[in-house]
Design a protein around this motif. Structure first.
Motif, mmCIF file in Angstrom:
data_model
loop_
_atom_site.group_PDB
_atom_site.id
_atom_site.type_symbol
_atom_site.label_atom_id
_atom_site.label_comp_id
_atom_site.label_asym_id
_atom_site.label_seq_id
_atom_site.Cartn_x
_atom_site.Cartn_y
_atom_site.Cartn_z
ATOM 1 N N SER A 106 0.864 -1.179 0.000
ATOM 2 C CA SER A 106 0.000 0.000 0.000
ATOM 3 C C SER A 106 0.899 1.227 0.000
ATOM 4 N N ILE A 107 0.381 2.305 -0.550
ATOM 5 C CA ILE A 107 1.169 3.525 -0.598
ATOM 6 C C ILE A 107 0.355 4.664 -0.022
ATOM 7 N N VAL A 108 1.010 5.758 0.266
ATOM 8 C CA VAL A 108 0.333 6.976 0.678
ATOM 9 C C VAL A 108 0.294 7.861 -0.557
ATOM 10 N N SER A 109 -0.911 8.301 -0.925
ATOM 11 C CA SER A 109 -1.066 9.054 -2.166
ATOM 12 C C SER A 109 -2.137 10.128 -2.014
ATOM 13 N N LEU A 123 -3.914 2.229 -9.041
ATOM 14 C CA LEU A 123 -3.557 2.750 -7.724
ATOM 15 C C LEU A 123 -4.554 2.277 -6.664
ATOM 16 N N GLY A 124 -5.832 2.282 -7.004
ATOM 17 C CA GLY A 124 -6.854 1.838 -6.059
ATOM 18 C C GLY A 124 -6.708 0.386 -5.659
ATOM 19 N N SER A 125 -6.180 -0.439 -6.559
ATOM 20 C CA SER A 125 -5.990 -1.853 -6.243
ATOM 21 C C SER A 125 -4.878 -2.066 -5.212
ATOM 22 N N LEU A 126 -4.017 -1.064 -5.040
ATOM 23 C CA LEU A 126 -2.956 -1.145 -4.031
ATOM 24 C C LEU A 126 -3.464 -0.732 -2.656
ATOM 25 N N GLN A 127 -4.728 -0.344 -2.588
ATOM 26 C CA GLN A 127 -5.367 0.091 -1.342
ATOM 27 C C GLN A 127 -4.551 1.174 -0.654
ATOM 28 N N PRO A 128 -4.410 2.322 -1.321
ATOM 29 C CA PRO A 128 -3.573 3.380 -0.760
ATOM 30 C C PRO A 128 -4.212 4.062 0.443
ATOM 31 N N ASN A 141 -5.598 12.148 10.192
ATOM 32 C CA ASN A 141 -6.282 10.935 9.711
ATOM 33 C C ASN A 141 -5.323 9.991 9.001
ATOM 34 N N THR A 142 -4.372 10.551 8.258
ATOM 35 C CA THR A 142 -3.389 9.734 7.546
ATOM 36 C C THR A 142 -2.493 8.997 8.529
#
Length: 160
Positions: A106-109, A123-128, A141-142
């Motif tokens: 997962s990434i922060v985006s 990108l959504g499939s990586l569950q960012p 929140n992040t």
């Protein structure tokens, strides 16, 4: 002779990269189709394996087509050893190499990136962890979401 090679190779490379990108989009679409708890629950089973193997392989293939060969020295820490994986500086398209080599974490985006055609689905499939620049509480929140995922004992993928 080099100009002639470039005239021939450039269109072939572009066609291959577009084809790889469309395969990645299709894979991401299939893996996230009818996903229960979309965005709130981690991908499991075949969905997660599909993202890890397919997108990782396609990303490596795209970089190879662009002319990059990546050799890995050492071994990345497992999710149990390091639930948060730090990669810096992250200012170029080379960040995708790190993602491909570490099993598509997962990434922060930015939240806006999720609405981009084709790339947003991938990108959504990586569950960012999506960061909204308009939300004044976004930073808090992040941090809370990254902490929640890091403490999930391996249910969520590593966060990069």
């Amino acid at each position: 002779q080099t100009v002639l090679q470039g005239i021939i190779l450039l269109p072939l490379r572009v066609i291959c990269i577009v084809f790889i990108l469309l395969l990645a989009w299709l894979s991401a679409s299939i893996a996230t189709c009818c996903q229960p708890g979309r965005g709130f629950l981690p991908l499991k089973g075949w969905r997660r394996r599909m993202i890890q193997t397919t997108l990782s392989s396609l990303t490596r293939m795209a970089y190879f087509v662009m002319g990059f060969q990546v050799k890995v020295k050492g071994k990345a820490a497992s999710i149990q050893e390091a639930p948060i994986f730090v990669a810096a500086p992250h200012s170029s398209f080379f960040d995708a190499i790190i993602c491909a080599l570490t099993g598509m974490p997962s990434i922060v985006s930015r939240a806006e990136n999720l609405s981009t055609p084709v790339f947003g689905t991938i990108l959504g499939s990586l569950q960012p962890v999506a960061v909204s620049r308009q939300d004044p509480d976004s930073r808090k929140n992040t941090v809370a979401e990254i902490t929640r995922r890091a403490l999930s004992r391996g249910q969520w993928p590593q966060v990069i």
